[in-house]
Design an enzyme around this catalytic site. Structure first.
Site, short mmCIF file in Angstrom:
data_model
loop_
_atom_site.label_atom_id
_atom_site.label_comp_id
_atom_site.label_asym_id
_atom_site.label_seq_id
_atom_site.Cartn_x
_atom_site.Cartn_y
_atom_site.Cartn_z
N SER A 1 0.69 -1.58 0.06
CA SER A 1 0.56 0.19 0.11
C SER A 1 1.19 1.07 0.47
O SER A 1 2.34 1.13 0.59
CB SER A 1 -1.24 -0.34 1.07
OG SER A 1 -1.46 1.65 1.35
N CYS B 1 -0.05 3.80 1.99
CA CYS B 1 0.63 3.21 2.85
C CYS B 1 1.90 3.54 3.85
O CYS B 1 1.65 3.88 4.57
CB CYS B 1 -0.77 3.32 4.31
SG CYS B 1 -2.26 3.73 3.18
#
Length: 308
Positions: free
Chosen positions: A103, A105
């Site tokens: 991800s 993130c």
């Protein structure tokens, strides 16, 4: 090729299975009720019994800012457990190839944009989704470590933000684009004159249609030997939050006004992936924002009509 796929009932897992590339493969994709990925002995037994040639780890506990901020411990623990269990089980079963989906993130919140793979692990993560990002980063590093052993090649694709068919449209757990689609759809249905946007709407995000990620996954499976150990999958350009609202309103046919709640969190000001490795690998996305939102909205309407 026999493939063990986790997360087969999620948005990405379904996109992978519905893609034309899946047709020539034997895919084993147990549901969460059939296999609890946080149960290591169960995961070890399932992968051992399946004896796949390749594992694709697409499962995860996912959600938007609200969900991540409400329970960061669960996002860290569940995603760490699932990822570690799948990787360890694949290694124990002697599975030589694994494709892990990470991800964006995973990147430090203050890393320069566009976000390059070399910046992973070199700074603090964005507080609004730190638990999720830490787990994804740890699983990717575990794949790197396993790949140092002879006979194992465990690689990670890092997609940008996603939306698409089979997405979650519940505002309590949904990501930005499906949340926007539901908000504007409901505004159109009720005749509401305005829709509220968190923050000033200038933060920029890169959202890719899930079908394009599925296309990238199958390209990676087909050319696995040439795939870098860690590679971003993205558009190479981004849009402001205001742009996503405006495009969704155009597709849905709502002509009201937008207001901004400046007290609400908006996350990182920009999160754009560098796509140099992706370009060199020979893959690029094909779905425009307008087409992707239109297809997603049509799917949402089908779900609403079916009472989903």
């Amino acid at each position: 090729m026999k493939i063990f796929l986790t997360g087969g009932r999620g948005m990405v897992g379904r996109a992978i299975q519905e893609h034309a590339g899946a047709g020539t493969h034997d895919i084993v994709a147990p549901t969460s009720t059939e296999l609890d990925l946080t149960d290591r002995p169960a995961v070890m037994a399932a992968i051992q019994a399946a004896a796949p040639d390749l594992v694709i780890h697409a499962a995860g506990r996912v959600g938007g800012i609200q969900a991540n901020m409400a329970d960061p411990a669960a996002f860290l623990a569940d995603n760490m457990d699932m990822g570690f269990n799948v990787v360890h089980a694949a290694r124990a079963a002697g599975v030589g190839q694994l494709l892990n989906l990470g991800s964006s993130c995973m990147y430090p919140h203050d890393a320069p944009n566009p976000l390059h793979e070399d910046n992973l692990g070199k700074g603090e993560l964005e507080p609004t989704n730190e638990g999720y990002g830490l787990a994804k980063l740890a699983v990717a590093r575990l794949c790197d470590f396993v790949s140092q052993s002879k006979g194992f090649s465990y690689k990670t694709l890092i997609p940008c933000n996603l939306y698409g068919l089979h997405d979650k449209f519940d505002p309590e757990v949904s990501h930005l684009v499906p949340a926007i689609i539901r908000k504007i759809h409901e505004a159109r249905q009720s005749g509401a004159p305005s829709v509220e946007i968190w923050g000033d709407g200038t933060a920029r995000r890169e959202f890719m249609f899930s079908g394009d990620l599925a296309d990238a996954v199958w390209h990676a499976v087909t050319h696995f030997a040439d795939l870098p150990g860690c590679m971003n999958i993205g558009l190479g350009h981004d849009h402001s939050i205001n742009d996503y609202y405006a495009e969704a309103a155009k597709v849905i046919g709502w002509q009201g006004e937008f207001t901004h709640d400046l007290t609400r969190p908006t996350g990182m000001k920009q999160k754009l992936l560098a796509v140099g490795r992706q370009t060199a690998f020979g893959w690029s996305p094909k779905t425009s924002l307008q087409e992707g939102i239109a297809r997603t909205y049509a799917h949402f309407q089908e779900m609403e009509g079916a009472g989903a």
